[in-house]
Each structure stands twice: as structure tokens, then as C-alpha cells.
Design an enzyme around this catalytic site. Sequence first.
Site, PDB file in Angstrom:
ATOM      1  N   SER A  41      41.387  39.086  38.774  1.00  0.00           N
ATOM      2  CA  SER A  41      41.913  39.400  39.784  1.00  0.00           C
ATOM      3  C   SER A  41      42.843  38.679  40.334  1.00  0.00           C
ATOM      4  O   SER A  41      43.992  38.351  39.636  1.00  0.00           O
ATOM      5  CB  SER A  41      40.819  39.591  40.801  1.00  0.00           C
ATOM      6  OG  SER A  41      41.106  40.388  41.962  1.00  0.00           O
ATOM      7  N   ASP A 189      39.658  46.053  39.063  1.00  0.00           N
ATOM      8  CA  ASP A 189      39.264  44.730  39.156  1.00  0.00           C
ATOM      9  C   ASP A 189      38.294  44.240  38.189  1.00  0.00           C
ATOM     10  O   ASP A 189      37.146  44.737  38.142  1.00  0.00           O
ATOM     11  CB  ASP A 189      39.070  44.377  40.606  1.00  0.00           C
ATOM     12  CG  ASP A 189      39.071  42.798  41.030  1.00  0.00           C
ATOM     13  OD1 ASP A 189      38.450  41.984  40.317  1.00  0.00           O
ATOM     14  OD2 ASP A 189      39.727  42.741  42.048  1.00  0.00           O
TER      15      ASP A 189
END
Length: 309
Positions: A41, A189
Site C-alpha cells: 500500500s 490493496d
Amino acid sequence: MRMMKTDAVFEGGGVRAIAFAGAVCCFEDHGYKWQRIAGTSAGSIVAALLAVGYTGRELKEIIEDIDYRQFMDKDGIQSVPLVGGLLGLIVHKGIHSGNYLEQWIGSLLQAKGKTKFRDVSEKKRSRLKIIAADVTRKEILILPDDLARYGINPMDFEIARAVRMSSSIPFYFSPVLLAYHGGKSVVVDGGILSNFPIWLFDVKGIPRWPTIGFKLTGGRQTQREQCIKGVLSYALDIAETIIDRNEEIYLNDKDAVRTISIPTFGIKATRFDITREECRKLYDSGYNKAKEFIRSWDFEGYINRYRRR
């Protein structure tokens, strides 16, 4: 100053990853040189920039100039007054497009002349690893390596696209469609499966140099902030929970001793209206915690205690 090699793994954590820039600067000030680098991320942004040659000081300059509100970009549907957010969730599975993020990181990579994984590879092995999640196949994606399973040449893949995948916070940003021969996968993510892949560079036996983990703590919301006020609030609460969940995951001793836990003062991962003062506070937090870690870090002691068994 003696140069010391180290691998680095950066946790996800939204805008709070500003703290990593401070930690990176401290390590470089103490003579450390990055070898293999990984991130999930927001941690993938830091990892990508370091892998193409940005220094901690350059990261500091970059973060000081960012208008984080630009990351809240919307496409035509998401921009519809009053109902755009809900329509975005229904049509594109996110209230923000995420396109600006990919363009922004792409321009920074282009400035260093390194945009594809081949540019950060030796003997077709990438020094950079980025974690994403294939929710269609329900499995972790270690980019670029796992792209070979999709019939995609890992060396030809754009780093900015990989960062965009890894940073696609569910419901907050639209996911990325990964097309390949025979199908498509929805990629989001990497934090939903492995927000802190400290294990990624581990080898059997004694490592040549350490792997240091950079982790964020203290981003929990208050009870008042967690109140569900509708579908959008519910979706954002889920997104925040996904990002922050790893704060509670127990690190075993051999991982804890090689991890720097950086306080983030309750700042939320999706706080895109963060102030310069808060940015400075996060940066200083990262620098100071890294300094404390370096003072006490003993690689030989780590090897003797955990890797000679």
C-alpha cells in the site's frame, strides 16, 4: 562512515507513511544502503521511490510539496453531486478513482528514468517487491514475480501500475483490473492479506545482511469516528479497519527485534487533508524512532540468537 547494507520492508498506512521518510533519512545518515526493498500500500510508494534511486532527503522534499487532497480524485460518475460517492461504490467499487496516484508516482519514476521492473532488476530478479491482493483468485500477489503465473512478463510491467494496485484501499479507491490471457482479476490493496510482509526476504541459514521492518502504530479511530452514518461511512470504516488491522497482530520475537514501530499520534490513514505541522510531526517521529533503533540494533546478536539454531 562505514556503509552498511540492509533490506527494508515498509508497512501500509495511508498518509501516515510520511513517517517512513524520516526513518529512511535517519538510516541513510547513519551509513545504511538499501538493497532489496518491499512495501504494501503506501509502503509500496516509499519502496518504489527508494528502489529507483530517490534518497531520504529527496523523499522529504517530495512529501513537503504534496497536496494530499489531489489523491481524492474522482471520475465522471464519482463526481456527480450528492450521489457521486454512492454511485462510485456501485459502478466502480470505490468513491475515488486512484488515477492521480498512478500518474503522480509514474512521473516521479520517469524523472529517474526507471519505470519498469526491469529497470530495478539484476539478472531478471527485481530488487523491488510490491504486495497486492487478487480478490478474484483470493490470493496474495507479490509483484512482479507472481505476474508470470498470469502469462505476463514481470520485467515489462510498469512499477506505477503495481503501486496503484497495492494502494487500492477497498471501497476508497476503485480496484485495478488485471487482464491476462483467459480472464481478468480484480486487484486491491495488499494490506488485506499482508500489510507487513517482514518475512519476504528471509532465507534459510544466516543472512548476508539484515532485513529491517518499518511499521506504524497509533492510527486507531475514536469511538465517535467509528459511528456508521450511512453506506459511505460504513464502507470507509471497513477500509480504515483493513488498513489498521495489522496494528494488533502479534510479532514474534525474531521479527519484533528487527522492526521499528513508529507512533502516528492517532492520525487516520485516509486523512488527506493532513496539515504541514502534522506531516512534520510524523516525519520527526520516524526519524527519532529510527535513531533509537539504530543505537540498540545488534545484527550479530540477532544472528546468534535467532538464526544459528
